[in-house]
Design an enzyme around this catalytic site. Sequence first.
Site, PDB file in Angstrom:
ATOM      1  CE  LYS A  86      -1.588   2.857   2.974  1.00 31.39           C
ATOM      2  NZ  LYS A  86      -1.616   4.103   2.158  1.00 31.39           N
ATOM      3  CD  GLU A 106      12.392   4.990   8.301  1.00 29.31           C
ATOM      4  OE1 GLU A 106      12.201   6.048   8.949  1.00 29.31           O
ATOM      5  OE2 GLU A 106      12.427   4.933   7.070  1.00 29.31           O
ATOM      6  CB  CYS A 132      12.258   9.901   8.715  1.00 29.06           C
ATOM      7  SG  CYS A 132      12.894   8.563   7.703  1.00 29.06           S
ATOM      8  CD  GLU A 160       9.811  13.633  11.316  1.00 31.00           C
ATOM      9  OE1 GLU A 160      10.698  13.067  10.663  1.00 31.00           O
ATOM     10  OE2 GLU A 160       8.783  13.047  11.710  1.00 31.00           O
TER      11      GLU A 160
END
Length: 484
Positions: free
Chosen positions: A180, A255, A289, A389
């Site tokens: 997906k 992750e 990331c 973040e």
Amino acid sequence: MMTPLEHLSRNGRLDKFFIGGEWRAPSGAAEGVVVNPATEAVVARFPLGNGADVDAAVDAARRAFARWSRTKPEYRADLLDRLQALLEARGELIAQCLTLEMGAAIGYARSAQVPLAVAHVKTARDVLKSFAFVEQRGHTAVTREAIGVCALITPWNWPLYQITAKVAPALAAGCAVVLKPSELSPLSALLFAEAIEEAGFPAGVFNLVNGDGAGVGAALASHPDVDMISITGSTRAGIAVAEAAAPTVKRVAQELGGKSPNVILPDADLDRAVALGVAAGFRNLGQSCSAPTRMIVPRALLSQVESTAERAADEIVVGDPLAETTTHGAIANRAQFDRIQTMIGVGISEGAKLLTGGQGRPSGLNVGLYIKPTIFSEVRTGMRIAQEEIFGPVLCIIPYETVEEAVTIANDSVYGLGAHVQGRDMDRAKDVASRIRAGQVHLNYPVWDPHAPFGGFKQSGNGREYGLEGMLEYLEVKSILGYF
């Protein structure tokens, strides 16, 4: 050459899923849209899957798994060889696709997004060729067997790269997969599925269902016939997947987010360390990331760091992703664009020193999701811009007095994905690296290594991708006593 949309439309792929070796119509009528970040215009529509589509894909994978998992490694390696060659042959088409669907500058798509993605296929093939699936321990055989049907959920920021980082080792291990991709960048996944089909992978070994988290992601995470789920995404999404997966006790690899430090030691080559640090922090417009967006520097050198960082930022060319002179294109989607603008405002309100950039679009760019590369200095580690973040081209320069304080600042985060350390004294640089709680640490900007395991500590996730460890994630351990 044809555009990606012309190619996919001509082949009838835009309105189909790839399930059981066939391009199938969706079971529902829900649609998603692809927005070109450079123009903010809708350029394509595509179907969003649902539980019925997931059931069909998982059933196809389950039926294929029994035979695929018992194929010889050499056979699987040959198929990965073919896949690598087909992706390389489609390189320009894929690069154009990435520029269209997520705003990557065409030069960066060609030089990084595509070749690094292809490298994951080659790496998985290389690991497979030398991997020992049976190990003798006295009279016992310790075997490693494919875990089963794997659901793979990938993000929008490195669309093909994240697909190959999961699909290639899973297939190498002998697993059957259901992919997906992000509903914000679905087109490159369709091109990947075409390459899988042309390479000759058996029907059902790879399946693709486009959709959103609520319609497809949750169904995959909770599906009783899925043995493992691997997700790359936000920490929030990772938690949701883990909760949905818990009742069926499937393996979950995550992750997730990051807020990576870049510790510049007092003896570092300052001009190089800072200039390359800005480039690394703004790689892929900061939409990585592991981007080192916290530059931790000696306070005594702060003025020199600031001037070098400003010069490095001045070399960035933000603009039309298709222009050859553009180094940084558009932010991938409106939600992320708005988030970055908000967080730049937060940094200003918190009292950080704005060196360059700021809110609004760069001069001359009135349409499109363009962001000014922004650098804050005199940032305190407790500020929101140093803790949250941002996932954009926003760099925080945080001064320190002692190396001990630098390490403390580096670890002052709920995340622990990547980290960088710069310094001439390698013994000290290695010591600092050993004390940073992160899954991957780079010393003095080394070349990328696709065999280096990648993954996080703390809220950056669990499990590892890339190289040997990346394939081990998709294997179960079995011991057979009395085997020898």
